[in-house]
Design an enzyme around this catalytic site. Structure first.
Site, PDB file in Angstrom:
ATOM      1  N   LYS A  56       0.835  -1.203   0.000  1.00 53.22           N
ATOM      2  CA  LYS A  56       0.000   0.000   0.000  1.00 53.22           C
ATOM      3  C   LYS A  56       0.874   1.259   0.000  1.00 53.22           C
ATOM      4  CE  LYS A  56      -3.881  -2.015   2.596  1.00 53.22           C
ATOM      5  NZ  LYS A  56      -4.608  -1.977   3.891  1.00 53.22           N
ATOM      6  N   ALA A  73      -1.086   1.180   6.581  1.00 55.86           N
ATOM      7  CA  ALA A  73      -1.224   0.161   7.615  1.00 55.86           C
ATOM      8  C   ALA A  73      -2.162  -0.934   7.132  1.00 55.86           C
ATOM      9  CB  ALA A  73      -1.764   0.778   8.907  1.00 55.86           C
ATOM     10  N   ASP A  74      -2.008  -2.105   7.735  1.00 50.66           N
ATOM     11  CA  ASP A  74      -2.941  -3.192   7.464  1.00 50.66           C
ATOM     12  C   ASP A  74      -3.162  -3.979   8.756  1.00 50.66           C
ATOM     13  OD1 ASP A  74      -4.349  -4.573   5.080  1.00 50.66           O
ATOM     14  OD2 ASP A  74      -3.576  -6.208   6.319  1.00 50.66           O
ATOM     15  N   THR A  75      -4.418  -4.314   9.003  1.00 55.51           N
ATOM     16  CA  THR A  75      -4.793  -5.029  10.218  1.00 55.51           C
ATOM     17  C   THR A  75      -5.374  -6.389   9.862  1.00 55.51           C
ATOM     18  OG1 THR A  75      -5.230  -2.960  11.402  1.00 55.51           O
ATOM     19  CG2 THR A  75      -6.221  -4.953  12.297  1.00 55.51           C
TER      20      THR A  75
END
Length: 204
Positions: A56, A73-75
């Site tokens: 991203k 960010a990635d969760t």
């Protein structure tokens, strides 16, 4: 080159904007990356989260002409080695909540910073945070009540810590803000590690 690069949030998530506002940060702009989020065959939750955060950030950095630092960010919600999906349908959310009922799971959030090509003094950095979360056991009726509330939509694992599910979460061991979508302490540390002078502009 401008004296201070832009801070670009690679996300359209209002939750991440609100979290940044908690620590006094307002991105100069947002740019939502459109990437394929399908896990690769055999991919484990932590490598999956780090890969998506980096992809991203790199995508947005590559299309940013000005000197800028991209924050992405990635969760991921992980039940053991299993990656639970983002709930786009009620059926998916129900399946996730049924799996999480009465169990402990891990929420993994990766934060990536990536400079645009026009900002040669910036540096790419990454931090990954793991937080343990445990649900109490929920009845089918209680799960239905959570689903009726509607704040599961688009959420990894089918729930939002800041939403109605909080009444069934008995343990959060780690970073609550990471579970919501952005670990604030780690994000601030990453920004402080960038070029001196820019740091004071973004966060004291």
């Amino acid at each position: 080159m401008t004296e201070t690069p832009l801070l670009v949030l690679a996300s359209a998530s209002p939750r991440r904007r609100d979290l940044l506002a908690q620590i006094g940060l307002v991105p100069d702009r947002t740019d939502q990356p459109d990437i394929d989020e399908t896990p690769q065959p055999g991919e484990l939750p932590r490598p999956y989260a780090t890969r998506l955060a980096q992809e991203k950030a790199a995508l947005v950095a590559g299309r940013t002409a000005e000197p800028a630092l991209i924050l992405a960010a990635d969760t991921v919600v992980a039940l053991g080695r299993r990656i639970l999906p983002k709930a786009e349908t009620r059926e998916t959310a129900r399946d996730c909540l049924a799996k999480l009922s009465g169990r402990r799971h891990t929420v993994i959030t990766s934060v990536a910073l990536c400079p645009s090509p026009a900002w040669t003094e910036g540096r790419a950095t990454l931090r990954t945070v793991e937080t343990a979360v445990a649900f109490s056991r929920m009845t089918d009726r209680q799960i239905d009540t959570l689903l009726d509330a509607g704040d599961w939509q688009g959420k990894a694992g089918g729930y939002a810590l800041q939403g109605h599910a909080a009444s069934f979460i008995r343990l959060v061991l780690g970073s609550p803000s990471a579970v919501i979508g952005l670990p604030l302490f780690e994000t601030a540390q990453l920004l402080r590690g960038q070029k001196r002078g820019c740091t004071e502009h973004w966060i004291s």
